[in-house]
Design a protein around this motif. Sequence first.
Motif, mmCIF file in Angstrom:
data_model
loop_
_atom_site.group_PDB
_atom_site.id
_atom_site.type_symbol
_atom_site.label_atom_id
_atom_site.label_comp_id
_atom_site.label_asym_id
_atom_site.label_seq_id
_atom_site.Cartn_x
_atom_site.Cartn_y
_atom_site.Cartn_z
ATOM 1 N N UNK A 21 0.958 -1.217 -0.127
ATOM 2 C CA UNK A 21 0.192 -0.104 0.148
ATOM 3 C C UNK A 21 0.771 1.461 0.128
ATOM 4 N N UNK A 22 1.764 1.288 0.786
ATOM 5 C CA UNK A 22 2.814 2.328 0.915
ATOM 6 C C UNK A 22 3.741 2.485 -0.374
ATOM 7 N N UNK A 23 3.967 1.487 -1.003
ATOM 8 C CA UNK A 23 4.608 1.580 -2.180
ATOM 9 C C UNK A 23 3.613 2.137 -3.363
ATOM 10 N N UNK A 24 2.428 1.715 -3.285
ATOM 11 C CA UNK A 24 1.618 2.153 -4.397
ATOM 12 C C UNK A 24 1.227 3.728 -4.006
ATOM 13 N N UNK A 25 1.197 4.276 -2.703
ATOM 14 C CA UNK A 25 0.682 5.422 -2.533
ATOM 15 C C UNK A 25 1.933 6.459 -3.074
ATOM 16 N N UNK A 26 3.142 5.946 -2.495
ATOM 17 C CA UNK A 26 4.272 6.878 -2.855
ATOM 18 C C UNK A 26 4.539 6.967 -4.385
ATOM 19 N N UNK A 27 3.951 5.808 -5.194
ATOM 20 C CA UNK A 27 4.350 6.072 -6.618
ATOM 21 C C UNK A 27 3.072 6.812 -7.513
ATOM 22 N N UNK A 62 -13.162 9.469 -6.926
ATOM 23 C CA UNK A 62 -12.962 9.678 -5.716
ATOM 24 C C UNK A 62 -13.815 8.991 -4.771
ATOM 25 N N UNK A 63 -14.306 7.852 -5.087
ATOM 26 C CA UNK A 63 -15.467 6.884 -4.350
ATOM 27 C C UNK A 63 -16.728 7.814 -4.171
ATOM 28 N N UNK A 64 -17.024 8.428 -5.091
ATOM 29 C CA UNK A 64 -18.381 9.256 -4.916
ATOM 30 C C UNK A 64 -19.360 8.537 -5.607
ATOM 31 N N UNK A 65 -20.020 7.650 -4.788
ATOM 32 C CA UNK A 65 -20.858 6.885 -5.481
ATOM 33 C C UNK A 65 -22.183 6.483 -4.534
ATOM 34 N N UNK A 66 -22.175 7.181 -3.579
ATOM 35 C CA UNK A 66 -23.257 7.319 -2.555
ATOM 36 C C UNK A 66 -23.696 8.729 -2.218
ATOM 37 N N UNK A 67 -24.958 8.952 -1.766
ATOM 38 C CA UNK A 67 -25.442 10.013 -1.315
ATOM 39 C C UNK A 67 -25.186 10.533 0.042
ATOM 40 N N UNK A 154 -5.478 1.519 -2.209
ATOM 41 C CA UNK A 154 -4.958 1.246 -3.628
ATOM 42 C C UNK A 154 -5.961 1.474 -4.654
ATOM 43 N N UNK A 155 -7.103 0.998 -4.433
ATOM 44 C CA UNK A 155 -8.379 1.370 -5.516
ATOM 45 C C UNK A 155 -8.750 2.797 -5.621
ATOM 46 N N UNK A 156 -8.561 3.669 -4.685
ATOM 47 C CA UNK A 156 -9.006 5.087 -4.586
ATOM 48 C C UNK A 156 -7.852 5.794 -4.297
ATOM 49 N N UNK A 157 -6.706 5.604 -4.316
ATOM 50 C CA UNK A 157 -5.554 6.240 -4.085
ATOM 51 C C UNK A 157 -5.825 7.634 -5.088
#
Length: 322
Positions: A21-27, A62-67, A154-157
């Motif tokens: 996770x940290x590697x993905x976020x840093x990239x 940005x995971x904006x799928x709900x109200x 990861x999915x919503x970084x």
Amino acid sequence: MQWSYVELRSEILRVLSLVLVLLFISATPTHASDDLILKPIQVAPHTYFVQGLPEMGSSKNQNFISNAGFVITPKGVVVVDALGSPALAKKLIAEIKKLTSQKVVAVIVTHYHADHVYGLQEFKRGGAKIYAQGEGRNYISSETAKQRLIASRIDFAPWVNASTNLISADVWIDQNFILTVGGVEFKIGRVGPAHAPEDLIVYVPSENVLFAGDLVFRGRIPFVGNADSKGWLQALNEIESLNPSIVIPGHGAHSINPIEDIRFTREYLRYLRQSMTKSAIDMDPFEEAYRQTDWSEYEGMPLFRAANRMNAYNVYLSIQAE
């Protein structure tokens, strides 16, 4: 300290997951585009909501799928649900500030699904008190919730990242509850297990508005997941008995004709149960039952491909367990 093989393996996997996770976020580029705008829709004199997109959550949205909704009272703002990322929650707070000088004093969580709660930490940081149903404690302490958050980072970084955390409620509600802010009553009713074990609905009599959470979907295929479909149908009856003028669903446009608009969610759940019951009871293969079912009424709707097969399978399993 001496580790058993199982404990050592579990700890290694946990550390590896965190490192990935940290590697993905840093990239991930820190200059990720942020052109998503929230537009509050006024549905009653003091009630507003923002409408999520009929999509799967992603980094792009940005995971904006709900109200999420809010009611402005003379003594503060009460928010219902916190959206699917801290970034979205910040935007919602900014939009609220454009409409009132009152601070957000309370957030009511309809249920602890990721797209409704990852923004909680921003409201908590601003001093709001969090209210949720007691069964939510089981979820936030579960391995499922922890792994979901790891995947979401990861999915919503970069919108959900290593700084995003699950936030516990300040007040856990185990029965019907009335919250009064600025003379405005918020009647919080427990209706789960239904869509989730910890479902709550929020009725505001002075506005004649009901926040239904994910008990009501409009304009897209519902997400059933591990729901109690029988309890969900009963919960819809309870919503109708309140006879609100306006229903704000967890997903989709608000309803000014609740009896008619709740019908879609009810009929979809009934159709799932009707289609799966015989095969589930007779222990016939799920794939055969699914293939023989006519899905033509629903297959053109948003998220049919993403959700329908999983929904049917979960209903098939739950009927076997009833």
